[in-house]
Design an enzyme around this catalytic site. Structure first.
Site, PDB file in Angstrom:
ATOM      1  N   LYS A   1       0.801  -1.303  -0.050  1.00  0.00           N
ATOM      2  CA  LYS A   1      -0.026  -0.186  -0.005  1.00  0.00           C
ATOM      3  C   LYS A   1       0.923   1.183  -0.058  1.00  0.00           C
ATOM      4  CE  LYS A   1      -1.614   1.599   4.116  1.00  0.00           C
ATOM      5  NZ  LYS A   1      -1.295   2.896   4.538  1.00  0.00           N
ATOM      6  N   ASN A   2       1.912   1.217   0.833  1.00  0.00           N
ATOM      7  CA  ASN A   2       2.606   2.569   0.989  1.00  0.00           C
ATOM      8  C   ASN A   2       3.631   2.680   0.071  1.00  0.00           C
ATOM      9  OD1 ASN A   2       1.136   2.882   3.354  1.00  0.00           O
ATOM     10  ND2 ASN A   2       2.722   2.595   4.822  1.00  0.00           N
TER      11      ASN A   2
ATOM     12  N   ARG B   1      -3.958   8.584   3.128  1.00  0.00           N
ATOM     13  CA  ARG B   1      -2.914   9.480   3.117  1.00  0.00           C
ATOM     14  C   ARG B   1      -2.054   9.364   1.848  1.00  0.00           C
ATOM     15  NH1 ARG B   1      -1.884  12.562   7.270  1.00  0.00           N
ATOM     16  NH2 ARG B   1       0.065  13.409   7.230  1.00  0.00           N
TER      17      ARG B   1
ATOM     18  N   CYS C   1      -4.404   7.155   9.373  1.00  0.00           N
ATOM     19  CA  CYS C   1      -4.664   6.646  10.506  1.00  0.00           C
ATOM     20  C   CYS C   1      -4.442   7.846  11.395  1.00  0.00           C
ATOM     21  CB  CYS C   1      -3.660   5.596  10.877  1.00  0.00           C
ATOM     22  SG  CYS C   1      -3.958   4.046  10.244  1.00  0.00           S
TER      23      CYS C   1
ATOM     24  N   ARG D   1       0.084  14.568  12.677  1.00  0.00           N
ATOM     25  CA  ARG D   1       0.484  14.537  11.476  1.00  0.00           C
ATOM     26  C   ARG D   1       0.632  15.752  10.609  1.00  0.00           C
ATOM     27  NH1 ARG D   1      -1.564   8.477   9.410  1.00  0.00           N
ATOM     28  NH2 ARG D   1       0.271   8.682   8.119  1.00  0.00           N
TER      29      ARG D   1
ATOM     30  N   ASP E   1       4.998   1.133  11.929  1.00  0.00           N
ATOM     31  CA  ASP E   1       3.868   0.156  11.509  1.00  0.00           C
ATOM     32  C   ASP E   1       4.080  -1.152  12.096  1.00  0.00           C
ATOM     33  OD1 ASP E   1       3.432   2.709  10.010  1.00  0.00           O
ATOM     34  OD2 ASP E   1       3.670   1.714   7.971  1.00  0.00           O
TER      35      ASP E   1
ATOM     36  N   VAL F   1       8.359   7.910  16.396  1.00  0.00           N
ATOM     37  CA  VAL F   1       8.028   8.560  15.124  1.00  0.00           C
ATOM     38  C   VAL F   1       6.587   9.083  15.276  1.00  0.00           C
ATOM     39  CG1 VAL F   1       7.470   8.090  12.712  1.00  0.00           C
ATOM     40  CG2 VAL F   1       9.442   6.773  13.714  1.00  0.00           C
TER      41      VAL F   1
ATOM     42  N   ARG G   1      -8.134  -1.255   4.742  1.00  0.00           N
ATOM     43  CA  ARG G   1      -7.551  -0.108   3.987  1.00  0.00           C
ATOM     44  C   ARG G   1      -6.172  -0.535   3.731  1.00  0.00           C
ATOM     45  NH1 ARG G   1      -6.099   3.994   7.399  1.00  0.00           N
ATOM     46  NH2 ARG G   1      -4.900   4.766   5.726  1.00  0.00           N
TER      47      ARG G   1
HETATM   48  N1  EPU Z   1       5.844  14.800  10.294  1.00  0.00           N
HETATM   49  C1  EPU Z   1       6.093  16.430  10.726  1.00  0.00           C
HETATM   50  N2  EPU Z   1       5.956  17.061   9.762  1.00  0.00           N
HETATM   51  C2  EPU Z   1       5.777  16.796   8.308  1.00  0.00           C
HETATM   52  C3  EPU Z   1       5.710  15.332   8.006  1.00  0.00           C
HETATM   53  C4  EPU Z   1       5.588  14.454   9.260  1.00  0.00           C
HETATM   54  O1  EPU Z   1       6.000  16.744  11.672  1.00  0.00           O
HETATM   55  O2  EPU Z   1       5.738  17.737   7.463  1.00  0.00           O
HETATM   56  C5  EPU Z   1       5.969  13.979  11.485  1.00  0.00           C
HETATM   57  C6  EPU Z   1       4.705  13.077  11.370  1.00  0.00           C
HETATM   58  O3  EPU Z   1       3.694  13.918  12.213  1.00  0.00           O
HETATM   59  C7  EPU Z   1       5.097  11.923  12.324  1.00  0.00           C
HETATM   60  C8  EPU Z   1       6.387  11.828  11.761  1.00  0.00           C
HETATM   61  O4  EPU Z   1       6.782  12.972  11.247  1.00  0.00           O
HETATM   62  O5  EPU Z   1       5.212  12.265  13.645  1.00  0.00           O
HETATM   63  C9  EPU Z   1       6.600  10.782  10.586  1.00  0.00           C
HETATM   64  O6  EPU Z   1       5.760  10.987   9.438  1.00  0.00           O
HETATM   65  P1  EPU Z   1       5.892  10.632   8.001  1.00  0.00           P
HETATM   66  O7  EPU Z   1       5.846  11.813   7.191  1.00  0.00           O
HETATM   67  O8  EPU Z   1       7.464  10.259   7.714  1.00  0.00           O
HETATM   68  O9  EPU Z   1       4.782   9.491   7.550  1.00  0.00           O
HETATM   69  P2  EPU Z   1       3.776   9.708   6.653  1.00  0.00           P
HETATM   70  O10 EPU Z   1       4.414  10.013   5.313  1.00  0.00           O
HETATM   71  O11 EPU Z   1       2.805  10.455   7.309  1.00  0.00           O
HETATM   72  C10 EPU Z   1       4.173   6.959   6.092  1.00  0.00           C
HETATM   73  C11 EPU Z   1       3.225   5.980   5.913  1.00  0.00           C
HETATM   74  C12 EPU Z   1       2.864   5.517   7.364  1.00  0.00           C
HETATM   75  C13 EPU Z   1       4.170   5.141   8.154  1.00  0.00           C
HETATM   76  C14 EPU Z   1       5.070   6.107   8.463  1.00  0.00           C
HETATM   77  C15 EPU Z   1       6.522   5.940   8.695  1.00  0.00           C
HETATM   78  C16 EPU Z   1       2.144   6.044   4.137  1.00  0.00           C
HETATM   79  C17 EPU Z   1       0.733   6.458   3.296  1.00  0.00           C
HETATM   80  N3  EPU Z   1       1.974   6.186   5.341  1.00  0.00           N
HETATM   81  O12 EPU Z   1       3.292   8.107   6.651  1.00  0.00           O
HETATM   82  O13 EPU Z   1       2.172   4.387   7.429  1.00  0.00           O
HETATM   83  O14 EPU Z   1       3.657   4.843   9.567  1.00  0.00           O
HETATM   84  O15 EPU Z   1       5.425   6.679   6.899  1.00  0.00           O
HETATM   85  O16 EPU Z   1       6.996   5.119   8.233  1.00  0.00           O
HETATM   86  O17 EPU Z   1       3.000   5.829   3.207  1.00  0.00           O
HETATM   87  C18 EPU Z   1       0.415   2.678   7.985  1.00  0.00           C
HETATM   88  O18 EPU Z   1       0.495   2.180   6.727  1.00  0.00           O
HETATM   89  O19 EPU Z   1      -0.405   2.260   8.733  1.00  0.00           O
HETATM   90  C19 EPU Z   1       1.056   3.922   8.097  1.00  0.00           C
HETATM   91  C20 EPU Z   1       0.512   4.882   9.058  1.00  0.00           C
END
Ligand code: EPU
Length: 411
Positions: A5-6, A78, A100, A105, A291, A313, A383
């Site tokens: 998915k990701n 997302r 989630c 976020r 995750d 994280v 999802r």
């Molecule tokens: N963060 C910030 N500012 C930003 C972006 C992120 O403060 O501009 C913080 C977030 O609040 C969080 C941390 O940085 O505390 C990590 O966020 P990141 O941007 O790395 O994650 P994401 O892109 O929102 C993706 C996956 C998540 C996975 C994370 C970490 C997708 C669609 N989602 O999220 O997957 O946990 O990377 O590896 O790719 C899941 O699949 O269950 C899931 C939540």
């Protein structure tokens, strides 16, 4: 193991950058998030042919795109669509992304990147808009934290910018490498793949391409942990060791047998009544993936002694703890840390999935618990897990889906 998915979500978003030719994707998982992004793309004017039973998706994004992504779709998942929309059309308005509820976020790092490329950002109630008065221009962007979505979004925005963009402290997750591989097939010039410094040399145009999405390492992890927790012996195909080194190390520390059969296959077995406790800390890649921590916590419940899980994280990713405690777990959380007593026995209960991975953790807990466990809010699981019940049944799990309509069919 199905497609990730990701990886699929950002790769499909990258497909929006193709002004010429169509793209065809293979190994696309059958998930409600993929259905949602397909509907979002259609609302932007993209032709999408998603065949979930064949795990393929074809898209034609060559017509000019509409520049507003509606709340209806963006709030359900997302995906980084602001970057490619901005790069393609020079402006984009997107509802704040969903996914989630595991913390606040924010997307400040994404927006900082777009600004560095010359875009103006307007944030209003529930919406964010990025506008470029003239062509985006390459720049150097430093991420305060290696954000996965931020890295993906800024890579996509900079592919069509004028000149060179350097991303420093970029996220290094395998799903990002997968997206970069697809962008390179489309004609993008990106170097530094798999490292924390990426260089993107802007090109005039990108062309649609064919691509096979990588396997889902979280799904693989779920079956690996399920095998160990139930004292099973499972051969897992589509589970490359290179993508799950941290998990394999931690499971081996606990005493689980893991054989690396070939570059794509692992065999996981466990005969021990008592596993060893372990300390796990989630971190950006190559650290232990956040995750997987809720799922891993189920295995630590079966250890002799106390384990700890430290979540660095996301700020709110222990919601499964309350549910696991209803099943007889003894888990105490304090700030970023969960202390997990090895109770070695769980009892069936009525519990609720609070997010996608927490839902999977409850299924695993239900498999090892005495008695029946009923899990509510399983739309979260739909999802991110392709045919979870079917695959679990094929391994001998006693599991039935009560809510017959999948979130996939409802959306
Ligand atoms: N963060 C910030 N500012 C930003 C972006 C992120 O403060 O501009 C913080 C977030 O609040 C969080 C941390 O940085 O505390 C990590 O966020 P990141 O941007 O790395 O994650 P994401 O892109 O929102 C993706 C996956 C998540 C996975 C994370 C970490 C997708 C669609 N989602 O999220 O997957 O946990 O990377 O590896 O790719 C899941 O699949 O269950 C899931 C939540």
């Amino acid at each position: 193991v199905s497609g990730a998915k990701n990886a699929a979500l950002p790769i499909l978003a990258a497909g929006l950058l193709a002004t010429e030719g169509t793209s065809k994707f293979y190994n696309v998982p059958k998930l409600s998030d993929i259905k949602t992004i397909s509907m979002l793309f259609e609302s932007l004017g993209v032709k999408v042919d998603y065949k979930p039973e064949e795990n393929t998706l074809e898209m034609d994004a060559t017509k000019p795109l509409l520049t507003e992504a509606s709340f209806e779709f963006v709030s359900k998942m997302r995906a980084s669509v602001l970057g490619p929309m901005l790069a393609r059309e020079g402006s984009a308005k997107v509802a704040m992304p969903g996914g989630c509820s595991i913390g606040s976020r924010p997307i400040d790092q994404h927006l900082k990147g777009f600004e560095a490329l010359g875009a103006t950002i307007i944030q209003d109630a529930g919406f964010v808009e990025a506008r470029a008065e003239k062509e985006l221009e390459g720049s150097t962007i430093f991420f305060d934290f290696p954000s996965v979505g931020g890295t993906q979004n800024v890579i996509m925005a900079s592919c069509l910018a004028k000149g060179k963009t350097t991303i420093v402290n970029a996220a290094q997750e395998p799903e990002i490498e997968d997206m970069i591989n697809f962008l390179i097939k489309m004609g993008a010039k990106i170097s530094g793949k798999g490292t924390s410094i990426l260089e993107i040399e802007g090109v005039e145009k990108l062309v649609g391409a064919e691509y096979t999405i990588m396997s889902d390492r979280v799904e693989a992890a779920t079956y690996m942990i399920a095998a160990a927790a139930t004292k099973g012996d499972v051969l897992i195909k589509g589970a490359p060791y290179k993508d799950n080194v941290a998990l394999v190390s931690k499971m081996r520390e606990m005493g689980v047998n893991i054989e690396i059969v070939d570059e794509d296959t692992m065999r996981v077995s466990n005969k021990l009544d008592m596993l060893k406790p372990v300390d796990v800390k989630t971190l950006p890649h190559p650290g232990f993936l956040t995750d997987m921590q809720s799922i891993m916590s189920v295995l630590t419940l079966l250890a002799k002694g106390t384990s700890t899980i430290t979540e660095t994280v996301f700020e709110n990713r222990f919601m499964h703890v309350k549910e696991l405690n209803k099943m007889g777990a003894i888990i105490a959380t304090s700030g970023k840390e969960a202390r997990i007593a090895g109770v070695r026995k769980l009892s069936g209960a009525e519990v609720n999935a609070t997010d996608l991975r927490a839902g999977a953790a409850l299924v695993l807990a239900g498999l090892v618990a005495e008695g029946t466990t009923t899990i509510g809010n399983i739309y979260h699981i739909d999802r991110g897990y392709n045919d979870f019940v079917g695959k679990m049944k094929s391994l001998g799990a006693n599991i039935e889906r009560i809510e017959e309509i999948m979130a996939y069919e409802m959306s």
